[in-house]
Design a protein around this motif. Structure first.
Motif, PDB file in Angstrom:
ATOM      1  N   HIS A 323       0.776  -1.224  -0.081  1.00  0.00           N
ATOM      2  CA  HIS A 323       0.017   0.115  -0.189  1.00  0.00           C
ATOM      3  C   HIS A 323       0.905   1.439  -0.120  1.00  0.00           C
ATOM      4  O   HIS A 323       2.031   1.328   0.584  1.00  0.00           O
ATOM      5  CB  HIS A 323      -0.887   0.010   0.942  1.00  0.00           C
ATOM      6  CG  HIS A 323      -1.939  -1.144   1.204  1.00  0.00           C
ATOM      7  ND1 HIS A 323      -3.168  -1.177   0.522  1.00  0.00           N
ATOM      8  CD2 HIS A 323      -1.723  -2.301   2.131  1.00  0.00           C
ATOM      9  CE1 HIS A 323      -3.791  -2.309   0.870  1.00  0.00           C
ATOM     10  NE2 HIS A 323      -2.814  -3.060   1.378  1.00  0.00           N
ATOM     11  N   PRO A 324       0.225   2.294  -0.420  1.00  0.00           N
ATOM     12  CA  PRO A 324       1.279   3.588  -0.657  1.00  0.00           C
ATOM     13  C   PRO A 324       1.534   4.175   0.749  1.00  0.00           C
ATOM     14  O   PRO A 324       2.390   4.821   0.868  1.00  0.00           O
ATOM     15  CB  PRO A 324       0.342   4.444  -1.432  1.00  0.00           C
ATOM     16  CG  PRO A 324      -1.153   4.015  -1.055  1.00  0.00           C
ATOM     17  CD  PRO A 324      -0.788   2.580  -1.045  1.00  0.00           C
ATOM     18  N   ASP A 325       0.646   4.042   1.648  1.00  0.00           N
ATOM     19  CA  ASP A 325       0.924   4.447   3.134  1.00  0.00           C
ATOM     20  C   ASP A 325      -0.298   3.649   4.189  1.00  0.00           C
ATOM     21  O   ASP A 325      -0.533   2.725   3.849  1.00  0.00           O
ATOM     22  CB  ASP A 325       0.713   5.959   3.067  1.00  0.00           C
ATOM     23  CG  ASP A 325      -0.587   6.502   2.508  1.00  0.00           C
ATOM     24  OD1 ASP A 325      -1.776   5.824   2.707  1.00  0.00           O
ATOM     25  OD2 ASP A 325      -0.983   7.506   1.857  1.00  0.00           O
ATOM     26  N   ASN A 326      -0.192   4.199   5.219  1.00  0.00           N
ATOM     27  CA  ASN A 326      -0.968   3.453   6.220  1.00  0.00           C
ATOM     28  C   ASN A 326      -2.542   4.125   6.182  1.00  0.00           C
ATOM     29  O   ASN A 326      -3.123   3.919   7.297  1.00  0.00           O
ATOM     30  CB  ASN A 326      -0.257   3.998   7.636  1.00  0.00           C
ATOM     31  CG  ASN A 326       0.793   3.137   7.622  1.00  0.00           C
ATOM     32  OD1 ASN A 326       1.255   2.144   7.204  1.00  0.00           O
ATOM     33  ND2 ASN A 326       1.761   3.710   8.467  1.00  0.00           N
ATOM     34  N   SER A 327      -2.906   4.737   5.311  1.00  0.00           N
ATOM     35  CA  SER A 327      -4.405   5.265   5.440  1.00  0.00           C
ATOM     36  C   SER A 327      -5.302   4.716   4.686  1.00  0.00           C
ATOM     37  O   SER A 327      -6.327   5.230   4.168  1.00  0.00           O
ATOM     38  CB  SER A 327      -4.082   6.889   4.946  1.00  0.00           C
ATOM     39  OG  SER A 327      -3.674   7.205   3.685  1.00  0.00           O
ATOM     40  N   SER A 328      -5.075   3.459   3.961  1.00  0.00           N
ATOM     41  CA  SER A 328      -5.905   2.770   2.770  1.00  0.00           C
ATOM     42  C   SER A 328      -7.107   2.083   4.039  1.00  0.00           C
ATOM     43  O   SER A 328      -7.202   2.011   5.166  1.00  0.00           O
ATOM     44  CB  SER A 328      -5.044   1.594   2.414  1.00  0.00           C
ATOM     45  OG  SER A 328      -4.101   2.153   1.746  1.00  0.00           O
ATOM     46  N   ASP A 329      -8.129   2.334   3.114  1.00  0.00           N
ATOM     47  CA  ASP A 329      -9.542   1.852   3.781  1.00  0.00           C
ATOM     48  C   ASP A 329      -9.802   0.664   3.558  1.00  0.00           C
ATOM     49  O   ASP A 329     -10.040   0.115   2.365  1.00  0.00           O
ATOM     50  CB  ASP A 329     -10.524   2.962   3.013  1.00  0.00           C
ATOM     51  CG  ASP A 329     -12.136   2.781   3.755  1.00  0.00           C
ATOM     52  OD1 ASP A 329     -12.193   1.626   4.646  1.00  0.00           O
ATOM     53  OD2 ASP A 329     -12.963   3.245   3.210  1.00  0.00           O
ATOM     54  N   ARG A 330      -9.796  -0.410   4.437  1.00  0.00           N
ATOM     55  CA  ARG A 330     -10.095  -1.656   4.408  1.00  0.00           C
ATOM     56  C   ARG A 330     -11.457  -2.099   3.855  1.00  0.00           C
ATOM     57  O   ARG A 330     -11.763  -3.136   3.661  1.00  0.00           O
ATOM     58  CB  ARG A 330      -9.590  -2.423   5.444  1.00  0.00           C
ATOM     59  CG  ARG A 330      -8.255  -2.400   6.044  1.00  0.00           C
ATOM     60  CD  ARG A 330      -7.793  -3.311   6.988  1.00  0.00           C
ATOM     61  NE  ARG A 330      -8.265  -4.751   6.936  1.00  0.00           N
ATOM     62  CZ  ARG A 330      -7.284  -5.517   6.042  1.00  0.00           C
ATOM     63  NH1 ARG A 330      -6.297  -5.104   5.519  1.00  0.00           N
ATOM     64  NH2 ARG A 330      -7.722  -6.831   5.877  1.00  0.00           N
ATOM     65  N   ARG A 331     -12.137  -1.004   4.005  1.00  0.00           N
ATOM     66  CA  ARG A 331     -13.373  -1.325   3.229  1.00  0.00           C
ATOM     67  C   ARG A 331     -13.866  -1.145   1.603  1.00  0.00           C
ATOM     68  O   ARG A 331     -14.638  -1.622   1.387  1.00  0.00           O
ATOM     69  CB  ARG A 331     -14.705  -0.318   4.257  1.00  0.00           C
ATOM     70  CG  ARG A 331     -14.678  -0.416   5.556  1.00  0.00           C
ATOM     71  CD  ARG A 331     -15.639   0.671   6.018  1.00  0.00           C
ATOM     72  NE  ARG A 331     -14.947   1.971   5.950  1.00  0.00           N
ATOM     73  CZ  ARG A 331     -15.332   3.031   6.186  1.00  0.00           C
ATOM     74  NH1 ARG A 331     -16.608   3.327   6.866  1.00  0.00           N
ATOM     75  NH2 ARG A 331     -14.673   4.130   5.954  1.00  0.00           N
ATOM     76  N   ALA A 332     -12.522  -0.651   1.120  1.00  0.00           N
ATOM     77  CA  ALA A 332     -12.638  -0.582  -0.222  1.00  0.00           C
ATOM     78  C   ALA A 332     -12.519  -1.954  -0.959  1.00  0.00           C
ATOM     79  O   ALA A 332     -11.010  -2.367  -0.670  1.00  0.00           O
ATOM     80  CB  ALA A 332     -11.707   0.526  -0.630  1.00  0.00           C
TER      81      ALA A 332
END
Length: 430
Positions: A323-332
């Motif tokens: 992932h590009p950073d730690n802000s990815s939405d696991r609901r996506a």
């Protein structure tokens, strides 16, 4: 006064070309440029040692003034032409003559950028990224910046790249990004099979891309279709779509012949791959995604593959974790559906299929027909490993997993041809 002098200088560049090609003005083949100069006209020296960055930059800057008058071609003659990064311009051809080799200087970042309405072509000249120093620094974890791509196309339209060899890129080779109407034909891409991230061609958030008659040896995916990472790709919302791949030959022992993803958050749709060969390559057409990606991969049509010495013929990955950073939405969650494979022959194969969707988000609409897989002497006893996928099959050997075992008809492939770029490439003699 200075501005006026610059205008007069630009006019002089075009005037010289008019004199040189006076007998052909008005009768040039389609796609050929009216004004032609050599990089030596701007002081370039092809000895492999002299830096020609300023000469290339000056040439492009001056020839850009010919864009409205039939365009311009910059000819790189036989020789070794060392240069740092430089931009191209609109209505412009960079023509590498036979025996010409552009050498990328080993500065922190090297890439060639383009704008729109241009060609990079020639008589099989070479662009050499001299990537070994970057690969060594990457493996030693000494880099504090990204490695450059060899040719970067940004927000470009009507691009033709043909009859050119790309060698030893520091990272990805050809990267069309936010582009439309791109033709890549008769291109050779070479890198050691253990070189890191040397993808061959990576269409990224681009539409109407044709890749044909290309030969790629790579340390990563030969072709990787992308459209942005996680929430950034979702927000930008520019899919890669209407992509044709024909008569590709790929060698990549640790990666795919064609990968879709893993950066696919802006969506990938209408990809048509056919009549292609992979030799000693990890997998055929691989779909890479994961939780947090969002987006979609749909309407993928593959037929006429000849695969020789493969780890997996079919591979879908729903747990790609970068992932590009730690802000990815696991609901996506990604939507992967409408994936069609037909007329596939493979030999010396370790495992026919590794098909992994995502729990509570299965990959659906998978179709396989007329598939013949011949196993290697050390093949896995379990030939299909399937989780969270659903589909149908017809005339597939070895017998697929139950998730793909429902009886189906021959898989779809669009009947109407997707027309991209000129039907005949420009035949220009510079």
């Amino acid at each position: 006064m200075a501005t006026r002098r610059m205008m007069h200088a630009a006019a002089a560049v075009c005037a010289v070309a008019l004199v040189l090609f006076a007998g052909h003005i008005g009768a040039l083949p389609a796609g050929c440029r009216k004004h032609v100069k050599k990089v030596t006209d701007y002081g370039a020296v092809g000895d492999g040692k002299t830096s020609n960055t300023a000469a290339f930059a000056k040439a492009v800057a001056e020839l850009s003034n010919c864009a409205g008058d039939g365009g311009a071609a910059l000819v790189v003659p036989a020789g070794k032409w060392l240069t740092g990064p430089f931009n191209l311009t609109s209505h412009f051809t960079l023509f590498l003559d036979h025996g010409a080799e552009i050498l990328a200087s080993q500065t922190p970042k090297w890439r060639m950028f383009t704008d729109k309405y241009k060609l990079v072509n020639g008589k099989n000249g070479t662009i050499n990224g001299q990537g070994q120093v970057w690969w060594d620094k990457f493996h030693a974890k000494e880099l504090t910046y990204a490695r450059g791509y060899l040719l970067e196309l940004l927000y470009s339209d009507s691009i033709i790249i043909s009859n050119v060899t790309f060698v030893d890129s520091p990272s990805w080779n050809l990267h069309p990004t936010y582009c439309t109407n791109v033709t890549i034909s008769g291109v050779t891409i070479l890198a050691p099979v253990n070189s890191p991230n040397t993808d061959g061609i990576d269409p990224d958030s681009s539409s109407h891309v044709k890749i044909e008659d290309c030969y790629i040896v790579s340390g990563d995916d030969c072709i990787a279709v992308k459209s942005g990472w996680d929430q950034y790709g979702i927000k930008f919302n520019m899919p890669s779509q209407h992509i044709v791949i024909k008569r590709l030959t790929c060698i990549s022992p640790t990666s795919a012949m064609i990968a879709l993803g893993s950066e696919m958050s802006g969506g990938i749709q209408d990809v048509r791959a056919e009549d292609s060969v992979a030799i000693n390559t990890e997998s055929g057409v691989r779909i890479k995604s994961g939780v947090g990606r969002g987006g979609f991969v749909k309407d993928v049509f593959v037929r006429g593959l000849s695969l020789h010495t493969m780890k997996w013929v079919f591979w879908m990955t729903g747990n790609y974790g970068q992932h590009p950073d730690n802000s990815s939405d696991r609901r996506a969650l990604p939507d992967v559906t409408g994936i069609n494979y037909s007329n596939v022959f493979a030999e010396n194969v370790t495992m026919a299929g590794r098909m992994e969707g995502i729990p509570n988000d299965p990959y659906t609409g998978i179709c396989m027909s007329n598939v013949m897989v011949h196993l290697a002497p050390d093949a896995k006893k379990l030939q299909w490993n399937c989780t969270d996928v659903k589909g149908v099959s017809s005339n597939v050997s070895p017998k697929p997993c139950p998730e793909l075992g429902a009886a189906g008809k021959p898989c779809a492939f669009p009947e109407e041809e997707l027309v991209i770029g000129p039907s005949i490439l420009p035949q220009c003699s510079y």
